[in-house]
Design a protein around this motif. Structure first.
Motif, PDB file in Angstrom:
ATOM      1  N   ASP A  18       1.240   6.129   5.253  1.00 34.91           N
ATOM      2  CA  ASP A  18       1.585   7.503   5.631  1.00 34.91           C
ATOM      3  C   ASP A  18       2.628   7.508   6.752  1.00 34.91           C
ATOM      4  OD1 ASP A  18      -0.284   8.568   3.808  1.00 34.91           O
ATOM      5  OD2 ASP A  18      -1.875   8.594   5.334  1.00 34.91           O
ATOM      6  N   VAL A  19       2.417   6.649   7.730  1.00 35.71           N
ATOM      7  CA  VAL A  19       3.340   6.576   8.860  1.00 35.71           C
ATOM      8  C   VAL A  19       4.676   5.997   8.405  1.00 35.71           C
ATOM      9  CG1 VAL A  19       3.695   5.653  11.182  1.00 35.71           C
ATOM     10  CG2 VAL A  19       1.420   6.394  10.472  1.00 35.71           C
ATOM     11  N   ALA A  20       4.649   5.026   7.509  1.00 36.40           N
ATOM     12  CA  ALA A  20       5.887   4.453   6.977  1.00 36.40           C
ATOM     13  C   ALA A  20       6.689   5.527   6.234  1.00 36.40           C
ATOM     14  CB  ALA A  20       5.578   3.276   6.056  1.00 36.40           C
ATOM     15  N   ASN A  21       6.008   6.382   5.485  1.00 34.18           N
ATOM     16  CA  ASN A  21       6.704   7.461   4.776  1.00 34.18           C
ATOM     17  C   ASN A  21       7.340   8.438   5.753  1.00 34.18           C
ATOM     18  OD1 ASN A  21       5.927   6.387   2.317  1.00 34.18           O
ATOM     19  ND2 ASN A  21       4.161   7.724   2.099  1.00 34.18           N
ATOM     20  N   LEU A  22       6.613   8.780   6.799  1.00 32.11           N
ATOM     21  CA  LEU A  22       7.127   9.668   7.828  1.00 32.11           C
ATOM     22  C   LEU A  22       8.350   9.051   8.499  1.00 32.11           C
ATOM     23  CD1 LEU A  22       6.754  12.200   9.688  1.00 32.11           C
ATOM     24  CD2 LEU A  22       5.291  10.756  11.089  1.00 32.11           C
ATOM     25  N   ALA A  23       8.251   7.792   8.879  1.00 26.43           N
ATOM     26  CA  ALA A  23       9.371   7.099   9.521  1.00 26.43           C
ATOM     27  C   ALA A  23      10.562   7.004   8.571  1.00 26.43           C
ATOM     28  CB  ALA A  23       8.931   5.705   9.970  1.00 26.43           C
ATOM     29  N   ILE A  43       5.377  14.720  15.151  1.00 27.86           N
ATOM     30  CA  ILE A  43       4.213  14.114  14.493  1.00 27.86           C
ATOM     31  C   ILE A  43       4.175  12.608  14.785  1.00 27.86           C
ATOM     32  CG2 ILE A  43       3.159  13.546  12.268  1.00 27.86           C
ATOM     33  CD1 ILE A  43       4.202  16.309  11.295  1.00 27.86           C
ATOM     34  N   LEU A  44       5.324  11.948  14.650  1.00 24.46           N
ATOM     35  CA  LEU A  44       5.365  10.513  14.941  1.00 24.46           C
ATOM     36  C   LEU A  44       5.018  10.260  16.402  1.00 24.46           C
ATOM     37  CD1 LEU A  44       5.859   7.658  13.922  1.00 24.46           C
ATOM     38  CD2 LEU A  44       8.290   7.975  14.483  1.00 24.46           C
TER      39      LEU A  44
END
Length: 70
Positions: A18-23, A43-44
């Protein structure tokens, strides 16, 4: 591009993917308006404060500098 709105509980359930997608969205910088990018950035940043281990590989996107308040 779609952005996310997350609560503190949602952040606690996020996975590394999820964090990789956001980044990835932040790296691509392909937003309709700058406010969507800012929302993802916040959010990050929240993830970095609450679950540092997930955000650590992407801290360069936050451009947070350590400083001495003394």
């Amino acid at each position: 591009m779609t952005t996310l709105t997350l609560s503190r509980q949602d952040i606690s359930r996020m996975t590394a993917q999820d964090v990789a997608n956001l980044a990835g969205r932040l790296e691509q910088d392909d937003y309709i308006n700058p406010f969507e990018a800012l929302q993802d950035w916040h959010i990050l940043r929240a993830i970095a404060f609450q679950r540092e281990e997930l955000a650590e590989p992407y801290l360069y996107l936050l451009d947070i500098e350590a400083y001495d308040e003394a």
